[in-house]
Design an enzyme around this catalytic site. Structure first.
Site, PDB file in Angstrom:
ATOM      1  N   ASP A 126      51.261  30.938  29.287  1.00 37.91           N
ATOM      2  CA  ASP A 126      50.435  29.741  29.392  1.00 37.91           C
ATOM      3  C   ASP A 126      49.437  29.714  28.229  1.00 37.91           C
ATOM      4  O   ASP A 126      48.861  30.742  27.862  1.00 37.91           O
ATOM      5  CB  ASP A 126      49.674  29.732  30.721  1.00 37.91           C
ATOM      6  CG  ASP A 126      48.962  28.414  30.931  1.00 37.91           C
ATOM      7  OD1 ASP A 126      49.639  27.443  31.339  1.00 37.91           O
ATOM      8  OD2 ASP A 126      47.746  28.347  30.688  1.00 37.91           O
ATOM      9  N   GLU A 149      51.968  22.974  29.329  1.00 34.91           N
ATOM     10  CA  GLU A 149      51.720  23.955  28.278  1.00 34.91           C
ATOM     11  C   GLU A 149      52.239  25.343  28.656  1.00 34.91           C
ATOM     12  O   GLU A 149      51.847  26.332  28.060  1.00 34.91           O
ATOM     13  CB  GLU A 149      50.225  24.012  27.960  1.00 34.91           C
ATOM     14  CG  GLU A 149      49.364  24.620  29.072  1.00 34.91           C
ATOM     15  CD  GLU A 149      48.900  23.597  30.098  1.00 34.91           C
ATOM     16  OE1 GLU A 149      47.931  23.862  30.815  1.00 34.91           O
ATOM     17  OE2 GLU A 149      49.532  22.511  30.185  1.00 34.91           O
TER      18      GLU A 149
END
Length: 605
Positions: free
Chosen positions: A481, A524
């Site tokens: 992440d 993301e």
């Protein structure tokens, strides 16, 4: 004799049977919302987006404007397809149509196709804010609008079950305005198949009519006294031209530079030419039954209308055509009287000609009423023309006893056309298969970053997990992440955020080692799957990935801080996972731990 009459009636029965509308059981939009199911997609090649669309008259709004407007008021609805004359009582103006379509879950992320012929007389179609199709330019005045007619077949990939379709339509030139043609949606394979079949069928019919027209003209060149062959051959050629220039406007695929207004004029002029030539044909076939005066008057009317169509604007010559249709109707009745009189006098071609006229007139009347918005019907005029030409060719062949070699030549030409069409269909099928394979590949790639998507991750992780469960190989999952990505987006904007994700995806893809792959898990977040590596190797690989991102120094803000990533790692070693979801969940928990403990680190659970 009765058997021949029954056989000649088959085309007429075919036209009547074709009038059945197979779309009655399809869902209809209600209050600007249309809900589609998997059954709708599986049972139909293409689904019409018919029903009630939200409508904003004399406004060209985008999606966000529409949503803001609907918060304050309930906009009026309008049926699609329909003419503006039926709702806003004028053909000239502009407006915005809006429809929310709810797709089945499994259509999200898969490419779909949208197709339509045209809207009067220009339109722009956007899906989820992205412009995907247009004809001409839909403006708010005659000066800013560019009219055009052409069929469109485009593709898009929905990112959510809910898609928002915005249609801008303007008309300041034609007698009819509005979204009067359906908009269809479907899977690319089925829509392309339907499109190719329609194109191949139409080209076969048009090509057959054209060949028969050329054939009849050559007969006239060898037998100059028989002008009936000249007129009938010219009728066939004009019919072929008319079929190219009427909806769905195949001429745009051949003559790409023809302006819209001239394409429309040629379509209208073809009708007048057919009227003129048909009068001359009738006079040649039945000189004693058809009087000269009606023929002369009809020829003068046709020539005057052709000239007016050439020099006037669409709003005028389209209105003129409505009045001429009344005259055409009178001449149709007169022509039937002539043929019945010839049949009563036992003319050899009268009975077959009567059947051909019935087929021809049935298709023309159907399309005329449909074009004037009196009825809703599929277009049959091309099929009617084809059967009319076919019946008349047989009729004339019998009357003038064509030689056997001439009949064989026609049969050979038609066979040659069939073979060429078969080859075209075969080529199109191969091309479609290649496109299907490409579409299947694209469904496994992320649209933004170009690496594998969530679907690929789920499918291949299942394969890897089963292999690891049945062997001694270790399987590991890295959940990655981007730290503080929302802050990056807020400070630099979403475009910069997209570029960052693209760069990170490429970097991660370059860092992948054998027996591994990277996929965009969502937003993301990325995921890397590794097979047949020890825990130490996996942790070292994860640390290398973290350092590689840190060393790239993607600047996060003006205070010289850089983008970092947090990584959660889990492996099948020391864990008896039953389902792959448990492995992913463990890696996700490790990622959460990395985030909670200060970010920019690797956690193994």
């Amino acid at each position: 004799m009765k058997l021949k009459l029954y056989l000649l009636c088959i085309p007429l029965l075919f036209l009547l049977a074709s009038c059945t509308n197979s779309e009655n059981n399809l869902p209809k939009a209600k209050d600007g919302v249309l809900v589609l199911s998997n059954d709708n997609f599986s049972a139909n090649n293409k689904i019409p987006l018919n029903g009630e669309w939200e409508f904003f008259w004399e406004e060209l709004l985008n999606e966000s404007d529409i949503k803001e407007r609907t918060k304050k008021m309930n906009p009026p609805n309008i049926n699609v397809p329909s003419y503006w004359e039926d709702s806003v009582y004028t053909a000239h103006g502009y407006g915005t149509y809006y429809l929310k379509v709810i797709l089945p879950v499994d259509k999200v992320g898969n490419t779909l196709a949208i197709t339509t012929v045209n809207q009067g007389t220009s339109y722009t179609l956007t899906v989820d804010g992205e412009r995907i199709a247009a004809n001409g330019y839909a403006g708010n005045s005659k000066e800013t609008s560019i009219p055009e007619y052409s069929d469109r077949l485009v593709y898009f990939t929905p990112r959510d079950r809910e898609i928002n379709i915005v249609l801008h339509v303007s008309n300041f030139t034609h007698k009819f305005g509005g979204a009067f043609n359906p908009v269809y949606i479907g899977t690319p394979e089925k829509v392309m198949y339907s499109h190719n079949i329609q194109l191949a069928t139409s080209m076969f019919i048009i090509g057959g009519i054209l060949i028969m027209g050329v054939y009849e003209i050559f007969i006239y060149l060898f037998r100059r006294k028989e002008k009936v062959f000249l007129y009938f051959g010219l009728i066939n050629i004009v019919i072929a031209i008319y079929s190219l220039f009427k909806m769905p406007y195949y001429y745009n695929k051949i003559f790409t530079e023809v302006p819209w207004i001239w394409g429309h004029r040629i379509e209208i002029i073809s009708i007048y030419l057919l009227f003129l030539l048909y009068l001359l044909l009738g006079k040649s076939m039945y000189p004693k039954e058809m009087k000269k005066t009606p023929v002369l008057i009809g020829v003068i009317i046709s020539l005057v209308c052709i000239v007016l169509t050439l020099v006037s604007q669409p709003s005028f010559y389209s209105s003129l055509l409505e009045y001429v249709f009344i005259i055409l109707g009178i001449y149709m009745i007169y022509n039937l009287y002539v043929v019945l009189l010839a049949y009563r006098r036992k003319r050899p071609t009268a009975l077959v000609n009567l059947i051909a006229i019935m087929v021809f007139f049935a298709s023309v009347v159907n399309d005329v009423f449909a074009s004037l918005n009196f009825i809703e019907s599929l277009p049959f005029v091309t099929i009617g023309f084809f059967f009319y030409v076919l019946i008349q060719s047989i009729n004339l062949s019998r009357e003038f006893a064509l030689k056997l070699n001439e009949a064989e030549e026609l049969s050979f030409d038609l066979k040659k056309l069939n073979l060429s069409l078969d080859e075209k269909i075969k080529d199109r099928t191969e091309e479609l298969n290649q496109k299907n394979e490409e579409l299947e590949r694209l469904t496994l790639l992320d649209g933004l970053t170009g690496i594998y998507n969530r679907r690929y991750f789920e499918e291949h992780l299942t394969i890897y997990f089963e292999e690891a469960r049945l062997s001694t190989k270790l399987l590991a999952v890295l959940m990655i992440d981007v730290d503080n990505f929302k802050l990056y987006n807020d400070q630099k904007g979403h475009v910069a955020g997209d570029h960052l994700l693209i760069n990170l995806a490429q970097l991660l893809n370059d860092l992948c080692i054998p027996n591994s792959f990277v996929a965009r898990y969502g937003g993301e977040e990325f995921s890397i799957v590794l097979m047949d590596y020890s825990v130490q190797e996996i942790i070292q690989f994860a640390e290398n990935v973290r350092l590689a991102v840190e060393e790239e120094k993607y600047e996060q803000s003006s205070n010289s801080t850089y983008i970092t990533i947090s990584i959660g790692v889990s492996s099948t070693e020391n864990h008896s996972f039953v389902h792959k979801e448990e492995l992913v969940k463990r890696a996700d928990q490790a990622l959460y731990a990395s985030k909670s403990n200060g970010k920019n680190q690797v956690t193994f659970l």
